[in-house]
Every structure is written in C-alpha cells, then in structure tokens.
Enzyme design. Structure first.
Site, mmCIF file in Angstrom:
data_model
loop_
_atom_site.group_PDB
_atom_site.id
_atom_site.type_symbol
_atom_site.label_atom_id
_atom_site.label_comp_id
_atom_site.label_asym_id
_atom_site.label_seq_id
_atom_site.Cartn_x
_atom_site.Cartn_y
_atom_site.Cartn_z
ATOM 1 N N HIS A 192 16.057 7.758 -14.385
ATOM 2 C CA HIS A 192 16.594 7.647 -12.932
ATOM 3 C C HIS A 192 18.141 7.665 -12.928
ATOM 4 C CE1 HIS A 192 12.555 5.439 -12.144
ATOM 5 N NE2 HIS A 192 12.561 6.590 -11.218
ATOM 6 N N LYS A 249 7.889 0.010 -10.311
ATOM 7 C CA LYS A 249 7.914 0.983 -11.655
ATOM 8 C C LYS A 249 9.362 0.989 -12.272
ATOM 9 C CE LYS A 249 3.927 3.655 -10.687
ATOM 10 N NZ LYS A 249 3.963 4.929 -9.886
ATOM 11 N N HIS A 271 14.191 3.665 -15.133
ATOM 12 C CA HIS A 271 14.236 3.988 -16.463
ATOM 13 C C HIS A 271 15.307 4.909 -16.686
ATOM 14 C CE1 HIS A 271 12.336 7.586 -15.628
ATOM 15 N NE2 HIS A 271 11.024 7.006 -15.238
HETATM 16 N N1 ARG Z 1 10.890 8.227 -5.171
HETATM 17 C C1 ARG Z 1 10.999 9.383 -5.669
HETATM 18 C C2 ARG Z 1 10.733 9.353 -7.069
HETATM 19 O O1 ARG Z 1 11.057 8.633 -7.914
HETATM 20 C C3 ARG Z 1 12.373 9.915 -5.330
HETATM 21 C C4 ARG Z 1 12.472 10.210 -3.840
HETATM 22 C C5 ARG Z 1 13.183 11.300 -3.246
HETATM 23 N N2 ARG Z 1 13.768 11.510 -2.070
HETATM 24 C C6 ARG Z 1 12.850 11.961 -1.217
HETATM 25 N N3 ARG Z 1 13.496 11.824 0.071
HETATM 26 N N4 ARG Z 1 11.799 12.461 -1.402
HETATM 27 O O2 ARG Z 1 10.327 10.503 -7.670
#
Ligand code: ARG
Length: 572
Positions: free
Chosen positions: A133, A127, A130
């Site tokens: 992030h 993904k 961007h």
């Molecule tokens: N990958 C997730 C996102 O982009 C964020 C992860 C956050 N961390 C966690 N331990 N859930 O939304």
C-alpha cells in the site's frame, strides 16, 4: 525568469517565416554534451520546406543570428545551430530567482485554482496495511503536493475499502471466534486472523457462507447490531492506519470510502436502467462493455448486493457534484486498470462528458526478495513495521557515523522515513520493484539519505561561513555571477534552472520520480562543486557569489524533497 528556449524559438521563427514559434519550440533540443551548447536547433525538418541542405540552412541561421542575439556564441555544426548562453547571465538570474522565491521556487499558478481530486492510499479496513500500500500512499501524496505547487486546488480523498460482502464474513467470524480485547489491542492482526479462520472453516462448513451473506444483508439494511460492529471494526482499523499516516506526515481531506456510497447506489442503478445500459445475465445485472473490448461489468449480484464498481460509479458522480473537479485522479495499482477502463466507459455511456477528466494513475508491484506478498502464506510486511525498522536502522547508522549527533531521535525519524518514501518515488511508477533494505538506506547511492545529507552539507557550509556572510549572500541581486562561470558552477545552475520545468512535467505525467531524479542530479552536481572548488575564499565578492549558489542549491533540494513529502534536516 528569462526563458532562453522561448527566446531562441522566437528568433528562429523570425528568421524562417515558414516556422511558427510553437514549431520552433518543438524542434529545439537540449544537447547531452555541453560542447554542443545549451540549446541546439536541428535543421533536418527545414530541409524539405526550404529545399536546401540542412548544414547550409544551419550556417545561414547561425550567421544571421550571431549579430542579433545576446548569447555568448551561436555556431553552426553540421545540421545544427548551437546556442551558448552567457554563463553569468543564467547563473546570476537563477540564483536571484531562487533567493527571491525561497520556498515558492518551483511553484507556479499554472492551475489557476482549478479543482483536482487526488484519490490515494485507499486501503481495505480490517486488512493489513502492508508494504504494497505504500505505493499509492506515497505517490498520491506527492502528486497532491505537486499539483498544489502548480496552483491547483487539491482535494485528497482516501476511498477506504470499508464495504462489501466480506464484512458479512468478518462479523460472522468475530461472533464465533473473536475477542473484544484482542481487537482493541491489535485490531488488524486480530480481525485478519478471524477472517482467515473463516476461510478455513468454510471448507468444512459451507453453511457459514449463507450465514455471512445473511449478516451482510442485515448490514446493508442498517440493522443496529451489525452496523455497530462494522463501525467498530472501521474505527479500530482507522486508528491503526492513522498511526502510519502520521509517521509519513500524510493527511486527507476526506475519508469517504465505499460505505459512504451505500445509499447512493439505487439512484445509479436506476439511471443505468433508464438509459438502457443494464442487462440481466444469470440473475445478475451487468453493463455489457464487450463492444469496447472491456468485457462485462457486474453492477449487481443475483442476491441483490452491490459491487465495487457500482460504488465507484456513485463515488465519481458524487465527486463531480460536490467538487465540480477539473480532474479526478485515482492512484491505484495497475492490476485495476481494467476496472478503471470499465468505470470511465460506463460514465461516458451515461452521458457524463466529464468522464474524460477522470484519470487512472497506475503503478507496478512491490515484492519482497523472498517473493510476492501473500496474506495467506503469511508473507506480509506491515508498513508500520517497515517504517519503525527504517527509523531504528537509521539510528544505528547515525550513531556509527556521527556519535556526537544531537537530536538523534528526530533525525533518525526524518531520515529513516524519508528514505522509505524517497526509495518509493525513485523509480518510474509503472515499474515493478523489489523492496531492498540495503538500497533504501544507502547513504552514498541515489537515495533519500544521500540527498538529505547533501542538504545538511550545504547548511553546514553556510554555518561555517558564519551568520553575517550567509545573510549577505542571501540578499537577491547581491551575487556577482561572473564568479559562477566554472563548469561546476554552471552545470549546477543549469539544473536549478530546469527545476520548475521538471515539476511541471512531473504533474503532466503524474510522475513524481522525475522530481526525485532531478534532485539526485542537483545533489550530485553540488557535491562535485563542493569537492572541486573552494567556497569560503579570501575574495569577498567571490565568496559571496559562491555562498549565494550554495543557498540556492540548498533551497532547491529542500523544495524538491517537500514535493515528495520528505523532510530536509539541517544536520545529520
Ligand atoms: N481498496 C482498494 C484496494 O485496496 C483500492 C481502492 C481504489 N480506489 C477506487 N476508487 N476503486 O484494492
């Protein structure tokens, strides 16, 4: 380093037996207006205890302390006792301290080596990485640096979003419409385009959904072909992410993402079952958190596949077992607040007393002037493009401002990328904000380039003074601080004096912007000092003292920038 506030608190507590030193510390204020002193003690709270009017108490305390205290002045004004520090005392001491501590100024051993996990960035593979992030990435990196400076042993974890049913769709789409060379050349853009096509096609061909589900089931069972493809997507995406991390100067100690926990989930499900926390709901397994006002947490879908929160439970348990953390910090957008409330509550219900050591550090949304980002609508700004553009724009600005500059590539990188990071860390993290190029790269506003420029200016003053004079001024204890008592010098010294406390507070509140704003204040104060006063003067002792203050300021700005993850170039 002398702690004036504590000293005052002790003296007041000795005067007023009804007050403890702690109480007094809680009451002492730092007045906005220098005319009211460096510290002030309001007597309102004492009025009730002592059954006397506050102004009377104030004048009593001031009268009695005037004899005992090594301050310039103690005076009562209405209900306040105002304390004026001896200027040369404070400036001399802080300049000395900084010249001694150098890069370690602002650091402490508060943490005593206790383990703190900072989980940050955590993008989803395949993904776009961007501009949205950037927040977790940059805030998390700074928190890691702040906690490290405060004496904690910090572990940086990138909890990659590298698992879940979407990978069934991704593999399915790749097999139908993908091309290996495209993925190798532009992994994320290519994979994303297949994924988007999947969502278009599935409207007409709903059977694709089943196909994708079957593929994900194979992936979960560890079928080699599916695993190989998934692994490849992951590696290609990581290559792209790594380029961005490298540009930002960010590293991780672990990339254990969601997939790492795929084999650790059955044990969690079993524990939840044994502890009577799992319930069936329409074929799925849930933990009912309704009694806590947190809805229901879906642990396992009706088709048996695991979910995001299940992997997070496994991850938290694994982290406790592996690192025995003192604190486990998640730097994740505020949209996921409910998710973390559920996660922490479930851990608590599982009887993990360390559930209270888990912290969600939320932050607001970034949007573009044209609206919120949307992958579907093609309104995505890739972080890598932003960083590259920042460097290019900066190169242009430098060429214009300073055509003779050497090392333009290096400086453009340090300033351009520093500007983006600094901008990110300028606002209170919970605030939503709009990404605006003009604001990011403004050399005069309260920006990264402005602070970096101030650092370069301080360096250039030292260059002008010459090596010998600068080396002499850098010797701790050599400055005659009686030359550093002007309002300008004193205001600046007071900001430097406050710096370590600001770092501590930033850690306590998980708020790097406190550091950002403080170094903007230091830069502004330095620039006022620089404009209003002659630094390189005839009088050797005066010059020496002023140069020592320049060195101390430069060091503090550098240390502050380092805590944000921003470089401090010597020329720009
Ligand atoms: N990958 C997730 C996102 O982009 C964020 C992860 C956050 N961390 C966690 N331990 N859930 O939304």
């Amino acid at each position: 380093m002398k702690n004036y506030k504590e000293e005052i608190a002790k003296l007041i507590a000795a005067e007023v037996s009804e007050l403890s030193v702690e109480d007094a510390l809680g009451i002492i204020e730092v007045p906005q207006d220098q005319k009211m002193g460096d510290y002030a003690f309001p007597c309102f709270k004492l009025a009730r205890i002592l059954r006397k009017a506050p102004p009377l108490i104030a004048s009593g305390i001031a009268g009695s302390l005037a004899e005992k205290i090594d301050f310039a002045r103690v005076e009562a004004v209405n209900a306040y006792v105002n304390f004026f520090v001896k200027r040369e005392d404070l400036t001399g001491a802080i300049v000395n301290e900084i010249l001694t501590q150098k890069d370690a100024f602002g650091s402490s051993d508060l943490g005593g080596g206790k383990k703190v996990i900072v989980e940050f960035s955590s993008p989803n593979i395949a993904k776009p990485f961007h501009i949205g992030h950037i927040r977790s990435t940059v805030i998390g990196n700074s928190l890691h640096k702040i906690y490290k400076a405060l004496g904690y042993d910090v572990i940086r974890i990138n909890h990659l979003g590298d698992y879940g049913t979407q990978f069934g769709k991704m593999i399915c789409a790749y097999r139908k419409w993908g091309c290996r060379e495209d993925v190798e050349r532009e992994p994320i853009k290519s994979l994303l385009s297949y994924y988007t096509k999947f969502h278009v096609e599935v409207e007409e061909h709903p059977e694709l959904e089943d196909e994708a589900r079957a593929i994900f089931a194979k992936l979960e069972k560890g079928e080699p072909e599916e695993v190989a493809l998934w692994q490849w997507f992951r590696e290609e995406s990581l290559k792209e992410f790594s380029r961005v991390y490298k540009m930002l100067g960010i590293e991780f100690d672990s990339y254990n993402g969601e997939s790492f926990y795929s084999d650790k989930m059955p044990a969690i499900e079993q524990e939840l079952q044994e502890k009577g926390l799992l319930q069936e709901s329409q074929g799925a397994q849930i933990v009912d958190l309704e009694p806590y006002g947190l809805g229901a947490a879906l642990i396992k879908k009706s088709d048996g596949s695991s979910l995001y929160i299940t992997r997070d439970i496994a991850a938290a348990v694994y982290r406790k077992e592996t690192y025995d953390f003192y604190r486990n910090i998640y730097v994740v957008a505020s949209q996921q607040t409910l998710h973390f409330q559920q996660l922490f509550k479930i851990l608590e219900l599982m009887g993990r007393d360390w559930a209270y050591d888990d912290v969600h550090v939320p932050f607001g949304l970034v949007s573009l002037p044209e609206g919120t980002m949307s992958t579907r609508a093609g309104r995505v700004v890739f972080l890598e493009d932003v960083l590259k553009q920042a460097v290019e724009k900066t190169r242009g600005i430098i060429a214009e401002k300073n055509p003779e500059a050497e090392n333009v590539d290096e400086i453009a990188k340090q300033v351009g990328i520093g500007a983006v990071i600094f901008n990110e860390l300028s606002n209170n993290r919970i605030k939503d904000y709009v990404f605006d190029w003009d604001q990011v790269l403004n050399f005069d506003g309260e920006t990264g380039p402005y602070v970096q420029y101030t650092h370069a200016r301080a360096t250039s003053v030292l260059r002008k003074a010459g090596e010998e004079a600068s080396a002499k001024a850098a010797v701790p204890g050599a400055a005659d601080a009686s030359y550093l008592t002007s309002d300008n010098a004193y205001d600046l010294a007071k900001l430097l004096y406050a710096f370590p406390g600001v770092v501590e507070l930033a850690g306590e509140r998980y708020e790097p912007s406190l550091v950002t704003r403080h170094i903007v204040d230091i830069a502004q104060s330095f620039n006022k000092f620089y404009h209003d006063e002659h630094i390189i003067v005839e009088n050797e002792a005066e010059k020496n003292a002023k140069l020592a203050l320049v060195i101390a300021t430069r060091q503090s700005i550098k240390n502050g920038l380092a805590l944000l993850g921003v470089e401090a170039p010597d020329r720009m």
